[in-house]
Design an enzyme around this catalytic site. Structure first.
Site, PDB file in Angstrom:
ATOM      1  CE1 TYR A 111      -4.207  -1.344  -0.218  1.00 44.04           C
ATOM      2  CE2 TYR A 111      -3.444  -2.859   1.481  1.00 44.04           C
ATOM      3  CZ  TYR A 111      -4.382  -2.499   0.523  1.00 44.04           C
ATOM      4  OH  TYR A 111      -5.466  -3.303   0.297  1.00 44.04           O
ATOM      5  CD  GLU A 205       2.725 -31.248   7.385  1.00 43.20           C
ATOM      6  OE1 GLU A 205       2.101 -30.512   6.595  1.00 43.20           O
ATOM      7  OE2 GLU A 205       3.088 -32.401   7.113  1.00 43.20           O
ATOM      8  CG  ASP A 257       0.474 -34.887   7.194  1.00 41.96           C
ATOM      9  OD1 ASP A 257       0.376 -35.245   8.381  1.00 41.96           O
ATOM     10  OD2 ASP A 257      -0.271 -34.032   6.682  1.00 41.96           O
TER      11      ASP A 257
END
Length: 376
Positions: A111, A205, A257
């Site tokens: 911005y 994670e 995983d």
């Protein structure tokens, strides 16, 4: 000097001599462009080519990095001009932040840079991806991380354990921050470790798994630190892990995983990422080890009934990872990849909860660590 450069170079070149490297690097950046203009040359920015074709794997250090290819960006080139100005604009934003002793988020910078070029209807940036990429280029140009340039990303991680730090004048004990732990900031360069009582660090994670271990006081019982993000590891977390490893010799174990995406998270932590190859020196964990979940766990703990069937995208990603140079000749990893392919399925960490709500804390992790069942 063209009017459009006046205010940029005024900011970039009229700097007081300071000790901070980022300020000095920005000063040199500005001076080189001023010299080009004063000598009637096309203002030129030169830095390492940040693309897949220039990413190389250093077998000695076992990290990704940039090669020797360079790229140039010139102002009087229609295809370069806008990116050239975006880089200068982000440099100006960074200089203002350094002068004020303040930090801004990536979104703030977007911005601050998003405005119309004088005497035109063209915005310097239209989307945040443009200011983000300009900042990555500025990292290469100045050899300073965006955190050193006082620009931070969002906080997306937690840590708990017997560590006391000093941060911005405050003493913070990671063992006494309730259920949420310490929220890891984007910039961890200035924190000072006052006391570190831990034998190793487990990075995971998934926030939900971290919450399980935290509620079970795993870090207290096992004398370790537990760290998490929400998915892919943030730069702040990677840097924090590296500091704990380098400055306090704490081994880093990765819990993810059993799927290609979990393996990729480990790969990025240990070897670096293609997108941040220019930051490998401060972002990689060369001696990190993969703790789990593995194909062997699926068999040893009777978890096959919790398999999630592969989709085509999983198989494609698995092949990509198996072909990575740092995995292609690693027999232990190739065995995991083959078993996963043969299974035609993946497995989440939370499948361990089927063995009992505290199984991961009471049995799975302690046993694997005690037996040294890691992948390197």
């Amino acid at each position: 000097m063209p009017p459009i450069f006046d205010w940029w170079f005024l900011i970039l070149t009229k700097m007081k001599k300071q000790e901070k490297k980022p300020v000095k690097e920005l000063e040199e950046f500005g001076k080189k462009l001023v010299v080009d203009i004063e000598k009637g040359r096309n203002p030129t920015i030169e830095f390492s080519l940040r693309s897949l074709s220039n990413v190389v794997f250093d077998a000695k250090t076992k990290t990704l990095g940039l090669g020797e290819k360079q790229q140039q960006r010139t102002f009087f080139n229609v295809s370069h001009a806008k990116k050239f100005l975006q880089t200068l604009e982000v440099a100006k934003v960074s200089k203002n932040l350094l002068d004020a002793g303040k930090h801004a988020s990536l979104r703030d910078v977007f911005y601050m840079a998003k405005r119309t070029i004088p005497q035109s209807n063209i915005n310097i940036v239209d989307e945040q991806v443009e200011s983000d990429k300009a900042l990555e280029d500025l990292e290469l140009i100045t050899d300073c991380s965006r955190e050193q340039l006082h620009i931070n990303a969002n906080k997306m991680g937690s840590v708990a354990g017997n560590v006391v730090i000093e941060d911005a004048g405050d003493s913070i004990n990671w063992a006494k921050l309730g259920s949420g732990g310490w929220s890891i900031p984007s910039n961890v360069e200035d924190i000072e470790f006052k006391s570190v009582k831990a034998k190793y660090v487990i990075y995971m994670e998934k926030q939900a798994v971290w919450e399980r271990l935290h509620e079970d006081k795993f870090w207290e019982k096992q004398g370790c630190l537990i760290v998490t993000s929400q998915g892919q590891t943030t730069r702040g977390i990677r840097r924090l892990l590296q500091r704990l490893n380098d400055e306090h010799n704490l081994p880093i174990y990765v819990l993810a995983d059993f799927d290609p995406w979990g393996f990729y998270i480990y790969s990025v932590l240990k070897f670096g990422s293609i997108n941040l190859a220019h930051m490998s020196g401060t972002m990689t964990l060369q001696n990190a080890k993969f703790l789990g979940v593995t194909a062997d766990d699926a068999t040893n703990y009777d978890l096959k009934k919790h398999f999630i069937k592969f989709k085509d995208v999983d198989l494609t990603r698995l092949k990509q990872i198996a072909d990575y140079e740092w995995f292609s000749k690693n027999k232990a990893w190739q065995r995991q990849f083959k078993m996963m392919k043969d299974f035609g399925a993946k497995l989440e960490i939370q499948a361990l909860s089927s063995k009992g709500i505290t199984f991961i804390s009471d049995k799975y992790l302690p046993e694997k660590i005690r037996k040294g069942e890691f992948l390197d």
